[in-house]
Enzyme design. Structure first.
Site, mmCIF file in Angstrom:
data_model
loop_
_atom_site.group_PDB
_atom_site.id
_atom_site.type_symbol
_atom_site.label_atom_id
_atom_site.label_comp_id
_atom_site.label_asym_id
_atom_site.label_seq_id
_atom_site.Cartn_x
_atom_site.Cartn_y
_atom_site.Cartn_z
ATOM 1 N N ALA A 88 1.131 -1.271 0.189
ATOM 2 C CA ALA A 88 -0.242 -0.082 0.147
ATOM 3 C C ALA A 88 0.926 1.408 0.136
ATOM 4 C CB ALA A 88 -0.686 0.392 1.307
ATOM 5 N N ALA A 89 1.310 1.656 1.170
ATOM 6 C CA ALA A 89 2.145 2.901 1.118
ATOM 7 C C ALA A 89 3.229 2.890 -0.234
ATOM 8 C CB ALA A 89 3.148 2.757 2.899
ATOM 9 N N GLU B 185 10.329 -5.555 -4.568
ATOM 10 C CA GLU B 185 8.972 -5.972 -3.343
ATOM 11 C C GLU B 185 9.666 -7.492 -2.980
ATOM 12 O OE1 GLU B 185 6.415 -5.429 -1.822
ATOM 13 O OE2 GLU B 185 6.525 -8.107 -1.553
ATOM 14 N N CYS C 218 -5.608 -6.317 4.435
ATOM 15 C CA CYS C 218 -7.117 -6.941 5.827
ATOM 16 C C CYS C 218 -7.774 -7.663 5.468
ATOM 17 C CB CYS C 218 -7.791 -5.154 5.862
ATOM 18 S SG CYS C 218 -6.287 -4.044 6.319
ATOM 19 N N VAL D 293 15.781 -6.036 -0.898
ATOM 20 C CA VAL D 293 16.424 -5.086 -0.593
ATOM 21 C C VAL D 293 17.719 -5.713 0.784
ATOM 22 C CG1 VAL D 293 17.598 -2.824 -0.395
ATOM 23 C CG2 VAL D 293 15.524 -3.064 -1.970
ATOM 24 N N ASP E 84 3.277 0.283 7.203
ATOM 25 C CA ASP E 84 3.378 -0.139 8.756
ATOM 26 C C ASP E 84 5.153 -0.335 8.920
ATOM 27 O OD1 ASP E 84 0.604 -0.879 8.293
ATOM 28 O OD2 ASP E 84 1.394 -3.295 7.950
#
Lengths: 479, 479
Positions: free
Chosen positions: A18-19, A42, A52, A89, A307
């Site tokens: 999301a972020a 990712e 969620c 990473v 998060d």
């Protein structure tokens, strides 16, 4: 036309949910590929998904995993975002302005330089540090990959006994999901009541409702060991096939609970190992510290959101770690706007959360009693019973509202609601009132929507506000 | 002990529904019968009932009329309130501090003096001034007595054709009630779309939904005449029995609609004939004007509340007439507190209203486009489509949110929402934000409750706020 072309900048994004991807998308909206190159790493297989939603996918309410994905890797790539999946990473080199990434499948590593960096590494589920915690059949539910692994286990398991460790949102939602799949579900909870985000007197209402659903709720219980091996008859063959280390139960300080599958819902911690190793500022909860523009404090060209950061709690004035998709999306939007040359800020949160266990709706915002104590606030606390609709209207269901208001000033500090249909989102009234700094007395005259199918003539939140305001006044007249 | 006893005061209350009896009850809570005598006059048979519940009683959702009554005459009397039913106040003598009341059944009249007076005379349905408006089978639905009369008609009528005149809340709710009872329902509406409390582009959504329910919606139509007599075959015998003057249809400028029953839902006016005759101050809408403590302006010992007063609209800064039970109850509470020696104020309203037609939820708060124009406010207007729950969650239903924000300042001016389950009460978010004077930009970061069963990750109200804020910024950059 502007003929003096500036060098094309490179934005590196760590984390494809999301972020991170909201930030990448918003930056791309504001700056085209000739101005800004965007590379996103990712670790997993998926991007921009709703973590969620995992409990509802596991529970069968959502049948198609792909519906949890808001935007696929292909869609991101079509918008000129160089997305590298299955690429982790492993190091940040702040002085060199570069990140080292490793291909998870091949193990190959390489460095990528950046002009601007977004850290959106999310959170990782807390795994109890005890024997058996890594056994087959023990699952976290933080990522889509986690959800898929759990579903694979459920489909390959003959037994029907599930233990959920933890009774927060995830634990409670997973308990419902497993009940829906026909499991015998036991929830083992360290606290005195489920939903420790509520005060225990409100958590107690959740406890009763869960037992009403056939969920066995074990409170004040700490898991000390996860049993593995071939002890369970029903699992005998399978555990031999798997080579033995398969869950067969959990042990607490005084009891043993057999289990064919164990779901860990004991919370998450910010995933900030990379950031920590690079010397970036972390808060008391282990999350990255940012300013209002979501820039990492003291680092002009690094942003962080979702998060892995701590957020300012506007009610307590302290930093908290609240892993929630709605915040992550807002952070990404703010970061992407700022990187894209616009202006946006994230002012903080008031701590709103809603959840559902079958038809029970659970909501909270602001401070619990213990939060208020912790930050030195004295308060009046009231609890009222009302109904979701006019009492005479069909399907009016009971609702309990607890409200905390500051002693003397009467300023609203927090609201907790437990009820059936129509209870949960009523907490938004209090969320906005908290943001605006309203007092309970001011709230008593709020012009809320009223019609018999929607509310009693005094909305339950107004009833609570009236009682809280009266108690604040009473206190005032006593001293 | 206080030995200097003051004379016992007498409070007279005119009107036995929400505002009047809330005031009486709250005053009684604060002052016992040795301090305050309370006399309440009510023209009808009932006290403290939910007029808003009448459509659901007529429609059959509420089967027992008495469930609409929050507190019976006996309960009021048990609390030392001298309640006189079927007694109509016919004159106010302000100089003499007395009221003249007439027994509706016997016609007897007498004067009662007061120290303090509460005027809570409510509103009366607008009856079109045309032939046939008083015929049998033509009904308003303002009081429980009205509702009972309509039910008696429905039970005694053989035909199944109903015409509802007016398409505001009452008209729309009554249309649903009559559909539920198996009637063919035609709604004749003067405006271009139903629900003139919405902008027409949102009212259009209501129009479509009503037609989907099988309701015939006739817009831009003015009723010019109500047909009576024995013209309808099905009513032939009955109309002869009744002596002829029974409704058999309505006529508009260009059409005729046969009807066995006609319900008037063309709005109400403040019932202030008494107050006007006594020279009390009335506003532009014919309602009593009060100060913040609900005292009639310029009259130290007279209060007024409920459907007979005008209220300050906090968004437009102008007085409005908003007959709604939730305001009436708040007024009563404020009046009773002040008469009882406490302190309370009613700051005004933001114009929130919710309604339901079958599963369609309709909500609004603040200003419509035409309201904003009227008070000289320039604005940005945006409309967005979203869903009630996360898109992947079962039963996520579409929702349309329209938002008005002031040009340049970005201050929220109004929100309208049309959707299914979960749409209506979302308007409360905007109601609180309006009260707090928030801008659309501030609203974009509101910490609203999020979980897949309750909301998309961006709540529909936040999506609208983002679009409105962007439009305000865009406008700013243009000039």
């Amino acid at each position: 036309m502007n003929m003096s072309r500036t060098r094309r900048e490179r934005l590196v994004v760590i984390g494809g949910d999301a972020a991170g991807m909201s930030a990448a998308s918003q930056a791309r909206r504001l700056k085209g590929p000739d101005e800004l190159e965007i590379v996103a790493f990712e670790r997993g297989h998926f991007t921009s998904y709703s973590a969620c939603g995992i409990p509802y996918w596991v529970g069968g309410d959502v049948t198609d995993r792909d519906r949890l994905i808001a935007r696929t890797p292909e869609e991101h790539r079509a918008r000129d975002i160089d997305l590298r999946l299955r690429t982790e990473v492993t190091e940040l080199d702040l002085d060199g302005q570069r990140v080292r990434a490793r291909d998870v499948d091949t193990g190959e590593e390489s460095w990528t330089s950046y002009d601007k960096l977004v850290i959106a590494t999310g959170a990782r589920p807390i795994r109890p540090d005890m024997p058996g915690a890594d056994a087959a059949g023990v699952h976290g539910v933080q990522t889509l990959d986690d959800g898929q692994a759990l579903l694979d286990t459920l489909e390959g398991t003959r037994g029907r006994r599930a233990v959920v460790v933890g009774a927060g949102y995830i634990g409670v939602e997973m308990a419902e999901a497993l009940i829906n799949r026909g499991y015998d579900v036991t929830v083992v909870n360290r606290g005195s009541e489920p939903m420790s985000t509520l005060d225990p007197d409100m958590g107690c209402l959740v406890h009763e409702a869960m037992e009403g659903l056939g969920i066995t709720m074990v409170n004040d219980a700490e898991v000390t060991k996860i049993l593995t091996g071939d002890g369970g008859t029903s699992l005998l063959e399978r555990s031999r096939e798997l080579g033995g280390s398969r869950v067969r139960g959990v042990v607490t300080q005084d009891r043993e609970f057999p289990a064919d599958v164990v779901v860990l819902g004991i919370g998450v911690r910010p995933e900030t190992a990379l950031a920590k190793a690079a010397g970036l500022p972390l808060g008391p909860h282990g999350g990255l510290l940012t300013d209002r523009s979501m820039r990492v404090r003291g680092h002009e060209n690094i942003w962080a959101g979702g998060d892995c950061v701590e957020v300012l709690d506007l009610v307590s004035g302290q930093d908290r770690h609240i892993p929630l998709g709605t915040h992550a999306n807002k952070h990404g939007q703010v970061i992407g706007t700022n990187i894209g040359g616009g202006y946006a800020t994230f002012p903080g949160v008031v701590g709103t959360a809603v959840s559902k266990v079958c038809d029970l709706e659970i909501a909270r915002t602001g401070l619990r009693e213990k939060d208020a104590h912790r930050v030195g606030l004295r308060f009046e606390s009231v609890t009222i019973e009302s109904t979701s609709r006019a009492g005479y209207y069909p399907n009016a269901s009971p609702m309990t509202v607890k409200m905390l208001a500051e002693h003397r000033t009467g300023r609203l500090l927090g609201v907790q609601i437990v009820g059936r249909e129509g209870a949960g989102k009523r907490v938004d009234i209090a969320a906005v009132a908290l943001t605006a700094g309203m007092t309970a007395e001011q709230m008593t005259t709020l012009d809320l929507g009223y019609a018999p199918p929607f509310s009693p003539v005094w909305d339950p939140v107004l009833v609570a506000a009236r009682k809280a305001a009266a108690q604040v006044r009473g206190t005032l007249s006593r001293g």
